[in-house]
Design a protein around this motif. Structure first.
Motif, PDB file in Angstrom:
ATOM      1  N   PHE A   8       8.414  42.069  30.591  1.00 35.19           N
ATOM      2  CA  PHE A   8       8.045  42.347  28.980  1.00 35.19           C
ATOM      3  C   PHE A   8       6.693  42.987  28.943  1.00 35.19           C
ATOM      4  CE2 PHE A   8      11.079  38.963  28.602  1.00 35.19           C
ATOM      5  CZ  PHE A   8      11.675  38.984  27.325  1.00 35.19           C
ATOM      6  N   CYS A  10       3.203  43.511  26.368  1.00 41.99           N
ATOM      7  CA  CYS A  10       2.425  42.827  25.167  1.00 41.99           C
ATOM      8  C   CYS A  10       1.977  44.015  24.149  1.00 41.99           C
ATOM      9  CB  CYS A  10       1.336  41.880  25.495  1.00 41.99           C
ATOM     10  SG  CYS A  10       0.414  41.166  24.257  1.00 41.99           S
ATOM     11  N   TYR A  24      18.343  36.804  21.784  1.00 42.03           N
ATOM     12  CA  TYR A  24      17.840  36.513  20.492  1.00 42.03           C
ATOM     13  C   TYR A  24      19.082  36.518  19.638  1.00 42.03           C
ATOM     14  CZ  TYR A  24      15.344  36.797  16.140  1.00 42.03           C
ATOM     15  OH  TYR A  24      14.645  36.603  14.858  1.00 42.03           O
ATOM     16  N   THR A  31      14.416  37.390  23.174  1.00 40.51           N
ATOM     17  CA  THR A  31      13.553  36.480  22.425  1.00 40.51           C
ATOM     18  C   THR A  31      12.216  37.005  23.056  1.00 40.51           C
ATOM     19  OG1 THR A  31      15.153  34.729  22.318  1.00 40.51           O
ATOM     20  CG2 THR A  31      12.760  34.202  21.753  1.00 40.51           C
ATOM     21  N   PRO A  32      11.403  37.426  21.911  1.00 39.50           N
ATOM     22  CA  PRO A  32       9.805  37.784  22.345  1.00 39.50           C
ATOM     23  C   PRO A  32       9.167  36.300  23.232  1.00 39.50           C
ATOM     24  CG  PRO A  32      10.369  38.326  20.306  1.00 39.50           C
ATOM     25  CD  PRO A  32      11.339  37.468  20.721  1.00 39.50           C
ATOM     26  N   CYS A  35       2.787  36.132  25.682  1.00 41.14           N
ATOM     27  CA  CYS A  35       1.888  36.750  26.672  1.00 41.14           C
ATOM     28  C   CYS A  35       1.146  35.874  27.485  1.00 41.14           C
ATOM     29  CB  CYS A  35       1.121  37.984  25.924  1.00 41.14           C
ATOM     30  SG  CYS A  35       0.199  38.823  27.332  1.00 41.14           S
ATOM     31  N   ARG A  42       3.861  38.923  20.187  1.00 42.66           N
ATOM     32  CA  ARG A  42       4.073  40.372  19.869  1.00 42.66           C
ATOM     33  C   ARG A  42       4.676  41.246  21.075  1.00 42.66           C
ATOM     34  NH1 ARG A  42       3.475  42.599  14.680  1.00 42.66           N
ATOM     35  NH2 ARG A  42       3.000  41.044  13.158  1.00 42.66           N
ATOM     36  N   THR A  43       5.533  40.727  21.664  1.00 45.07           N
ATOM     37  CA  THR A  43       6.049  41.077  22.992  1.00 45.07           C
ATOM     38  C   THR A  43       7.250  41.568  22.861  1.00 45.07           C
ATOM     39  OG1 THR A  43       6.708  38.908  23.751  1.00 45.07           O
ATOM     40  CG2 THR A  43       4.302  39.449  24.256  1.00 45.07           C
ATOM     41  N   MET A  44       7.712  42.663  23.843  1.00 41.14           N
ATOM     42  CA  MET A  44       9.234  43.104  23.875  1.00 41.14           C
ATOM     43  C   MET A  44       9.554  43.446  25.112  1.00 41.14           C
ATOM     44  SD  MET A  44       8.661  46.457  21.767  1.00 41.14           S
ATOM     45  CE  MET A  44       7.365  47.574  22.179  1.00 41.14           C
ATOM     46  N   TYR A  54      11.835  44.534  16.714  1.00 38.36           N
ATOM     47  CA  TYR A  54      10.846  43.533  17.293  1.00 38.36           C
ATOM     48  C   TYR A  54       9.688  43.207  16.269  1.00 38.36           C
ATOM     49  CZ  TYR A  54      13.200  42.717  21.579  1.00 38.36           C
ATOM     50  OH  TYR A  54      14.301  42.433  22.448  1.00 38.36           O
ATOM     51  N   TRP A  58       8.882  39.340  15.017  1.00 37.56           N
ATOM     52  CA  TRP A  58       7.627  38.892  15.106  1.00 37.56           C
ATOM     53  C   TRP A  58       7.118  38.102  13.811  1.00 37.56           C
ATOM     54  CZ3 TRP A  58       5.937  44.127  17.315  1.00 37.56           C
ATOM     55  CH2 TRP A  58       6.211  44.144  18.598  1.00 37.56           C
TER      56      TRP A  58
END
Length: 64
Positions: A8, A10, A24, A31-32, A35, A42-44, A54, A58
């Protein structure tokens, strides 16, 4: 459903980290995961960066 682990990124602090890959909403998206450095959601996934999708996830997570 947990699909293993994935990398992932951030979008706030740019940290790249390994985390569980949880689907998700029964879709191909993950699913995020928070971090590990700054705690942001706010991650992907690093390899499937669909920022536009995303961004909606978020926003819905931040409302809850």
């Amino acid at each position: 459903m947990v699909r293993g682990k994935t990398l992932f990124i951030c979008t706030k602090c740019k940290k790249i980290y390994l985390a569980p890959d949880v689907e998700y909403g029964a879709m191909v998206y993950s699913t995020p995961m928070p971090c590990k450095r700054c705690g942001s959601i706010r991650t992907m996934p690093l390899l499937l960066p669909h920022y536009w999708f995303y961004k909606g996830i978020w926003e819905s997570m931040e409302k809850k």
